[in-house]
Design an enzyme around this catalytic site. Sequence first.
Site, PDB file in Angstrom:
ATOM      1  N   GLU A 289      35.194  44.258  38.182  1.00 34.63           N
ATOM      2  CA  GLU A 289      33.681  44.443  38.084  1.00 34.63           C
ATOM      3  C   GLU A 289      33.483  45.453  39.252  1.00 34.63           C
ATOM      4  OE1 GLU A 289      30.626  41.839  35.963  1.00 34.63           O
ATOM      5  OE2 GLU A 289      30.298  41.639  38.167  1.00 34.63           O
ATOM      6  N   HIS A 310      56.958  31.461  30.572  1.00 31.97           N
ATOM      7  CA  HIS A 310      57.545  30.883  29.072  1.00 31.97           C
ATOM      8  C   HIS A 310      56.886  31.573  28.219  1.00 31.97           C
ATOM      9  CE1 HIS A 310      60.222  27.917  30.575  1.00 31.97           C
ATOM     10  NE2 HIS A 310      59.622  27.880  31.881  1.00 31.97           N
ATOM     11  N   LYS A 424      25.097  44.472  26.665  1.00 32.49           N
ATOM     12  CA  LYS A 424      23.809  43.994  26.566  1.00 32.49           C
ATOM     13  C   LYS A 424      22.674  44.666  25.505  1.00 32.49           C
ATOM     14  CE  LYS A 424      24.278  41.893  31.221  1.00 32.49           C
ATOM     15  NZ  LYS A 424      23.760  42.034  32.366  1.00 32.49           N
TER      16      LYS A 424
END
Length: 434
Positions: A289, A310, A424
């Site tokens: 951010e 793995h 948003k």
Amino acid sequence: MISIRLSTQNTQSFISNDTIQNEIPNVERVYRELISKTGKGNDFLGWLNLPEEITSDLLDEIKHTAGQLAALAQVVVVVGIGGSYLGARAVIEALQHPFKTLLPDKKTPLVLFAGNSMGENYHKALIDVLNIKDYAVIVISKSGTTTEPAIAFRILKEHCEKKYGKKEAQKRIVAITDEKRGALKKLSTEENYKTFVIPDDVGGRYSVLTPVGLLPIACAGFNIEKLIAGAKNMRASLMQYPHFNENIAMQYALCRYLLYKEEKKLELVVAYEPQLFFFIEWFKQLFGESDGKDGKGIFPTGAVFSTDLHSLGQYIQEGERHLFETVLSVEKVTSHLPIPFDNNDLDGLNYLQQKSIHEINLVAEEGTRLAHIAGNVPNIRIVIPEISEETLGELIYFFEFSCALGGYLLNINPFDQPGVEAYKSNMFRLLGKK
Ligand code: PA5
């Protein structure tokens, strides 16, 4: 004296010494900009002095509130997202017994989290638990308007009031928010909740050393003074040394920046201790951010080894060469579990007898480091003597400081997050919000 150590020697074949020498004045310049508070976003630098400025009165108040909640509740639900969530979870998960829920000894409440997603199944399952356990709620939102925690809190508030009655519910709810603004502030005042303040000049992802992180951590039974002491130590060291050669945050920030300029665009933060999983999540938020702006920035990602060797191991060894690793290398663990001798040795493991799992883990780390360096993956190593409140405090401050320097090297503002608004506004439009 700080206890964590940084090693960048395994990046030397990727960045020439001349390049480093040429860039040292640059990182020393941004360091001066940061500590003299003359750089971008300088109204969000409250975190710089937090470890020094936090008062013993505030720490006592936090511990007292944590004690009150613990006396009332078997479960404390922490409602928050992003910076209002990850720091507390990172520290708690790093220190907590991984099977705490199954242990008989419940001296401290179990801290659970809500409002960090919109998973309906998750929240319904939480309600199932809260139906049968005594609980308290800490609701955290700096803006006081973030949708995910606001939804979760509305549901929990209603549940709490139905279960305990309004008056008792008010005692079981603590809010951490802005001093003056936002819906949560207004609600807390009206409902008379105990409230802690997130300072104006501390952004969400830099707020773990405020009540945002400290109250949940204290509720989980960990020593917040020691956490702050670790951060204070790191701060003293970084402030004391204005020159590259002695300052590990400058060294780390410059190293990442130069690797980025060499087309290493992904930083894979690796822990060999699964309890650091959420610390890596906190790191990803802090750096992602802060740095990801103006079409620039290293993409922070993470893995827990040997588990992910793995799954991701093949890619790291032989896939596209656009990544570097930052390894959180823990020297000592508190437990000791030696490999037993077996008369039949059908699994062929007797050659490891009496070695502890951690010793083998450290060898796995060394083997992996050598393999990845040979596979052209630069390797930065952060050595942590052991996982404790003090070392976590050091790490938190170290990464915050390095992140700010890194943002300035990229010439961006590391303290805003304008891009977060895009999803948003679409969501609100699609939901028909007025
Ligand atoms: O770092 C940040 O600023 C964000 O990640 C915020 O912490 C997150 O969006 C939550 O915001 P708020 O605390 O206002 O609810």
